[in-house]
Write a protein that holds these residues in place. Sequence first.
Motif, PDB file in Angstrom:
ATOM      1  N   LEU A 185       3.109  -2.391 -10.695  1.00 30.74           N
ATOM      2  CA  LEU A 185       2.020  -1.650 -11.324  1.00 30.74           C
ATOM      3  C   LEU A 185       1.165  -0.880 -10.332  1.00 30.74           C
ATOM      4  CD1 LEU A 185       0.877  -4.290 -13.966  1.00 30.74           C
ATOM      5  CD2 LEU A 185       2.371  -2.319 -14.275  1.00 30.74           C
ATOM      6  N   TRP A 186       1.137  -1.311  -9.099  1.00 29.35           N
ATOM      7  CA  TRP A 186       0.276  -0.666  -8.099  1.00 29.35           C
ATOM      8  C   TRP A 186       1.063   0.265  -7.173  1.00 29.35           C
ATOM      9  CZ3 TRP A 186      -5.055  -0.940  -7.098  1.00 29.35           C
ATOM     10  CH2 TRP A 186      -5.465  -0.343  -5.902  1.00 29.35           C
ATOM     11  N   SER A 187       2.147  -0.212  -6.614  1.00 28.22           N
ATOM     12  CA  SER A 187       2.828   0.504  -5.534  1.00 28.22           C
ATOM     13  C   SER A 187       3.630   1.689  -6.053  1.00 28.22           C
ATOM     14  CB  SER A 187       3.759  -0.457  -4.782  1.00 28.22           C
ATOM     15  OG  SER A 187       3.039  -1.582  -4.306  1.00 28.22           O
ATOM     16  N   ALA A 188       3.856   2.643  -5.172  1.00 28.18           N
ATOM     17  CA  ALA A 188       4.663   3.807  -5.532  1.00 28.18           C
ATOM     18  C   ALA A 188       6.084   3.369  -5.858  1.00 28.18           C
ATOM     19  CB  ALA A 188       4.671   4.810  -4.386  1.00 28.18           C
ATOM     20  N   LYS A 189       6.633   3.902  -6.923  1.00 29.15           N
ATOM     21  CA  LYS A 189       7.972   3.520  -7.364  1.00 29.15           C
ATOM     22  C   LYS A 189       9.002   3.708  -6.255  1.00 29.15           C
ATOM     23  CE  LYS A 189      11.363   4.672 -10.966  1.00 29.15           C
ATOM     24  NZ  LYS A 189      11.620   5.525 -12.162  1.00 29.15           N
ATOM     25  N   ALA A 190       8.907   4.803  -5.525  1.00 30.04           N
ATOM     26  CA  ALA A 190       9.891   5.113  -4.480  1.00 30.04           C
ATOM     27  C   ALA A 190       9.803   4.156  -3.302  1.00 30.04           C
ATOM     28  CB  ALA A 190       9.703   6.551  -4.002  1.00 30.04           C
ATOM     29  N   ASP A 191       8.665   3.476  -3.145  1.00 26.20           N
ATOM     30  CA  ASP A 191       8.477   2.595  -1.996  1.00 26.20           C
ATOM     31  C   ASP A 191       8.928   1.164  -2.265  1.00 26.20           C
ATOM     32  OD1 ASP A 191       7.425   4.645  -0.550  1.00 26.20           O
ATOM     33  OD2 ASP A 191       5.330   4.087  -0.888  1.00 26.20           O
ATOM     34  N   LYS A 192       9.303   0.869  -3.501  1.00 27.88           N
ATOM     35  CA  LYS A 192       9.661  -0.511  -3.821  1.00 27.88           C
ATOM     36  C   LYS A 192      11.021  -0.873  -3.239  1.00 27.88           C
ATOM     37  CE  LYS A 192       8.914  -2.450  -7.689  1.00 27.88           C
ATOM     38  NZ  LYS A 192       9.111  -2.777  -9.107  1.00 27.88           N
ATOM     39  N   SER A 193      11.095  -2.107  -2.714  1.00 27.93           N
ATOM     40  CA  SER A 193      12.348  -2.597  -2.146  1.00 27.93           C
ATOM     41  C   SER A 193      12.381  -4.107  -2.323  1.00 27.93           C
ATOM     42  CB  SER A 193      12.449  -2.228  -0.663  1.00 27.93           C
ATOM     43  OG  SER A 193      13.440  -3.011  -0.020  1.00 27.93           O
ATOM     44  N   TRP A 194      13.335  -4.595  -3.120  1.00 31.50           N
ATOM     45  CA  TRP A 194      13.453  -6.044  -3.317  1.00 31.50           C
ATOM     46  C   TRP A 194      13.736  -6.751  -1.999  1.00 31.50           C
ATOM     47  CZ3 TRP A 194      12.420 -10.281  -5.763  1.00 31.50           C
ATOM     48  CH2 TRP A 194      13.191 -11.431  -5.546  1.00 31.50           C
ATOM     49  N   SER A 195      14.583  -6.159  -1.184  1.00 30.73           N
ATOM     50  CA  SER A 195      14.921  -6.781   0.099  1.00 30.73           C
ATOM     51  C   SER A 195      13.677  -6.927   0.967  1.00 30.73           C
ATOM     52  CB  SER A 195      15.980  -5.950   0.821  1.00 30.73           C
ATOM     53  OG  SER A 195      16.249  -6.484   2.100  1.00 30.73           O
ATOM     54  N   GLU A 196      12.895  -5.852   1.061  1.00 34.67           N
ATOM     55  CA  GLU A 196      11.681  -5.905   1.884  1.00 34.67           C
ATOM     56  C   GLU A 196      10.667  -6.896   1.314  1.00 34.67           C
ATOM     57  OE1 GLU A 196       8.315  -2.876   1.941  1.00 34.67           O
ATOM     58  OE2 GLU A 196       9.624  -2.158   3.566  1.00 34.67           O
ATOM     59  N   TYR A 197      10.472  -6.844   0.006  1.00 30.31           N
ATOM     60  CA  TYR A 197       9.522  -7.756  -0.634  1.00 30.31           C
ATOM     61  C   TYR A 197       9.950  -9.214  -0.444  1.00 30.31           C
ATOM     62  CZ  TYR A 197       7.522 -10.480  -4.483  1.00 30.31           C
ATOM     63  OH  TYR A 197       6.921 -11.462  -5.226  1.00 30.31           O
ATOM     64  N   SER A 198      11.208  -9.519  -0.736  1.00 27.25           N
ATOM     65  CA  SER A 198      11.657 -10.915  -0.711  1.00 27.25           C
ATOM     66  C   SER A 198      11.794 -11.463   0.708  1.00 27.25           C
ATOM     67  CB  SER A 198      12.983 -11.058  -1.452  1.00 27.25           C
ATOM     68  OG  SER A 198      14.012 -10.292  -0.835  1.00 27.25           O
ATOM     69  N   PRO A 228       0.819  -1.218   0.000  1.00 26.29           N
ATOM     70  CA  PRO A 228       0.000   0.000   0.000  1.00 26.29           C
ATOM     71  C   PRO A 228       0.854   1.271   0.000  1.00 26.29           C
ATOM     72  CG  PRO A 228      -0.772  -1.566   1.647  1.00 26.29           C
ATOM     73  CD  PRO A 228       0.557  -2.056   1.171  1.00 26.29           C
ATOM     74  N   HIS A 229       0.238   2.356  -0.435  1.00 28.13           N
ATOM     75  CA  HIS A 229       0.957   3.634  -0.509  1.00 28.13           C
ATOM     76  C   HIS A 229       1.172   4.245   0.873  1.00 28.13           C
ATOM     77  CE1 HIS A 229       0.960   4.834  -4.927  1.00 28.13           C
ATOM     78  NE2 HIS A 229       0.628   3.568  -4.887  1.00 28.13           N
ATOM     79  N   THR A 259      -4.612   1.789   9.628  1.00 30.32           N
ATOM     80  CA  THR A 259      -5.257   2.723   8.705  1.00 30.32           C
ATOM     81  C   THR A 259      -4.464   2.718   7.410  1.00 30.32           C
ATOM     82  OG1 THR A 259      -5.998   4.132  10.525  1.00 30.32           O
ATOM     83  CG2 THR A 259      -5.968   5.100   8.315  1.00 30.32           C
ATOM     84  N   ILE A 260      -5.154   2.496   6.302  1.00 31.09           N
ATOM     85  CA  ILE A 260      -4.512   2.428   4.987  1.00 31.09           C
ATOM     86  C   ILE A 260      -5.170   3.441   4.065  1.00 31.09           C
ATOM     87  CG2 ILE A 260      -4.022   0.976   2.979  1.00 31.09           C
ATOM     88  CD1 ILE A 260      -4.178  -1.464   4.811  1.00 31.09           C
ATOM     89  N   ASN A 261      -4.359   4.185   3.340  1.00 28.97           N
ATOM     90  CA  ASN A 261      -4.830   5.060   2.268  1.00 28.97           C
ATOM     91  C   ASN A 261      -4.052   4.635   1.022  1.00 28.97           C
ATOM     92  OD1 ASN A 261      -5.632   7.079   0.522  1.00 28.97           O
ATOM     93  ND2 ASN A 261      -5.399   8.722   2.027  1.00 28.97           N
ATOM     94  N   ASP A 262      -4.766   4.124   0.021  1.00 26.31           N
ATOM     95  CA  ASP A 262      -4.073   3.414  -1.043  1.00 26.31           C
ATOM     96  C   ASP A 262      -4.695   3.706  -2.409  1.00 26.31           C
ATOM     97  OD1 ASP A 262      -2.189   1.706  -2.086  1.00 26.31           O
ATOM     98  OD2 ASP A 262      -3.210  -0.135  -1.507  1.00 26.31           O
ATOM     99  N   LYS A 263      -3.857   3.691  -3.438  1.00 29.10           N
ATOM    100  CA  LYS A 263      -4.331   3.867  -4.819  1.00 29.10           C
ATOM    101  C   LYS A 263      -3.274   3.313  -5.765  1.00 29.10           C
ATOM    102  CE  LYS A 263      -2.481   8.574  -5.228  1.00 29.10           C
ATOM    103  NZ  LYS A 263      -2.782   9.991  -5.519  1.00 29.10           N
ATOM    104  N   PRO A 264      -3.667   2.968  -6.988  1.00 28.88           N
ATOM    105  CA  PRO A 264      -2.703   2.384  -7.922  1.00 28.88           C
ATOM    106  C   PRO A 264      -1.834   3.423  -8.610  1.00 28.88           C
ATOM    107  CG  PRO A 264      -4.869   2.464  -8.937  1.00 28.88           C
ATOM    108  CD  PRO A 264      -5.045   2.948  -7.522  1.00 28.88           C
ATOM    109  N   ARG A 265      -0.639   2.988  -8.988  1.00 28.16           N
ATOM    110  CA  ARG A 265       0.265   3.853  -9.746  1.00 28.16           C
ATOM    111  C   ARG A 265      -0.181   3.960 -11.212  1.00 28.16           C
ATOM    112  NH1 ARG A 265       6.571   2.568 -11.345  1.00 28.16           N
ATOM    113  NH2 ARG A 265       6.882   4.455 -12.626  1.00 28.16           N
TER     114      ARG A 265
END
Length: 761
Positions: free
Chosen positions: A505-518, A34-35, A156-162
């Motif tokens: 496709l959904w998450s903010a580009k700046a929030d992406k992290s391979w380490s966190e995801y994996s 989520p964003h 609390t989540i506030n979310d939208k697609p990229r």
Amino acid sequence: MNDSTLSYYLSSTLMAFALFFSCQQAYAEITPKPHHIAFTEGQFELTQETEISFNHPDAKPVAEYLAEFLRPPTGYLLPVTKQTRSQRNVITLHLVDSALAEEQYRLAVSAQSIEISARTPTGLFWAVQSLRQLLPAEIESRMPINQASWAVPQVTINDKPRFKYRGMHLDVSRHFFDVEFVKRYIDWLAMHKFNVFQWHLTDDQGWRIAIDAYPKLTEIGATRPHTVVGHTYDYQPLFDQQPVSGFYTQAQIKEVIAYAQARHIEVIPEIDIPGHTSALLAAYPELSCHQQPVKVQPQFGIFEDVLCPREDVFAFLSTVYKEVAELFPSQYIHIGGDEVIKKQWLASPFVKQLMREHQLSTPEQVQSYFIKRVANIVQAQGKTVIGWDEILEGGVAEGAVVMSWRGTQGGIAAAKLGHQVVMSPYQYIYFDAYQSRNLDEPKAIHGLSTLKNVYHYEPQPSHLSPEQQELIIGAQGALWTEYIKTPRHAEYMVFPRLSALAETLWSAKADKSWSEYSQQRLPKLMQRYKKMHINAATSAYNPTISSTIKGEQLQVSMRTDIEGTEIYYTLDGSEPTLTSLRYQQPIIISERTRVRARSFAKPLGQLVGDAQLTLAPHLALGKKISFSYQPVEGSATKLQDGQFAYDQFYSVNDYAIFYDSDLEAVIDLDSSTLVERVEIGYNSGRHRQLHPPTSIKIWGSNDNKNWQPLAHIQQPPGPMSILSFAATRVRYLKVSAINSKQSQDIQIPKLPLYIDEIAVY
């Protein structure tokens, strides 16, 4: 502060920390990320007393979907009501008039309630998918679960697609998948917040959609007599003698569309023209330029038979696309337009006359003429045309959306021309490619698209202007099914790569992290997939073995894409176990060795992968080599890298490649050297029967002028040849391998000769 107070304070602090940590762990489960998210202490308990309410009739279907989803594992028949008065133990779905974006949602979980708000039902639906992942993984069971607690952490989540276009493709032409599987596929997309499903319904191997006006399309075009066994480009292809048949009735098409609409997914049909039409022409051969019988293809690839750009053909397609447009409410229709072999057009007197009349000077312009005519047909039905990036050739139709599959250049070119673009580069997000080179991988078409590569794919090229980047409306993964026959195999190829693409496709580009995801989300996802009985690949944990030349020895390294994964290995080809050697640093190999490795995936609690590599330090390692006929650029080093390829699945990068030419190489050993054996690998790739040479010859020389024959072999066997001879001192070795150059396959006009290694002893 007395001891009891201190004890209570420490206990409360530890409990709060534990709750906060559990919330963080729950957050790690939500994919795509989520964003914005914020945690508080506590949790909401879902019980049989919980009520689901909605405030608007348009929100009711989402509320009912949630109740129906929760019922099987919990056994709760939760009431769905409009505007409950209860303030406790309630889940509310509110459509609101606000500045929220179309697919944006807000999700607030407290101890008393779960409040979901959005401007559209689609936003509410994506919120429900996030709520689903906040619940324990057992919620995915479609059978009752004896679960003590169905708790949701307070958040609390506030979310939208990229991106507004988040697509996934399914090919049902090469292998047919029934309606129930297609529905499951759509469910998987919904869970990961994809909003487009591209249904590839027609190709050379089968026509899969009933068209009332032309019944022979399915009577004839939906069946092929058999299918190639192995790979379609094998040296000696075999066939299974098992007919493949199947198509969807229009009633079934409507059923799938309704199912997808309930999950806020747009279904885009693809009717591929003017190439990839063998199945169509098998039913109606008069639509070709030669008007001769055509067969539904039992092999895969690209074929000569194409539609002819005549008026009767356009009239036929007008009827087909009219029925398709009436069936599919999608704003788009995909017309293919890819891989058109133009040989029949160039041989056609009609096409030659057409070119003169319309001042068309190239076959690409004929293709553009064809595509523009079909685009007019589709646009007359109120639809927008999508086509693969070949539709750019010769001039693109006005208003067409370009789907860039041959890399990113087509998408870049289309954006610069002002067209909307959907990125779908095969190098990154084609899920029919291998996920690792390990031998426990099922058969795939070719190439390598690891989970990490999918995750790091970025759809918007940085060198485009901001205005041009806005024309990249999203991306689409693809599952082509040439080598995927069963639902279980399809699951393996899709998961977990689907989740990595979802995050792009959904998450903010700046929030992406391979380490966190994996390290965080992937392990949780794998647990959830297991509860869903999905056959998800563990390939991201698989080891990779590589080597570099160190003098006359080889230095071997091992790695995995997921940090912290332990690797166990053997040097005798035996299967590694947890008692085998654990990899800690590079290994030096000085003799022929079969290295084998497996990884221990801690989140899965098991050894995975089966990486194997046969290494052969030899006298010609890294020596200077010259050629009479140059191999494909960059491939020559593979002849003397000390690695044989027969323990891995086929990769073109393992070979020196000679197209329509022979191998004739001279190796300089630097000084007079005693040699007595040469090993040549050529048909080494697992899953592929590569074309062998017709003969191999070895000569020796000390001056690079006067050559002494040492050994030769006619019709060498596979996967390699060993040529032994009396020990001889030479400085130079000349090696020749003759390419048969006798391709009978239109798909391989110049026969490739692949040479894996020339090992000298």
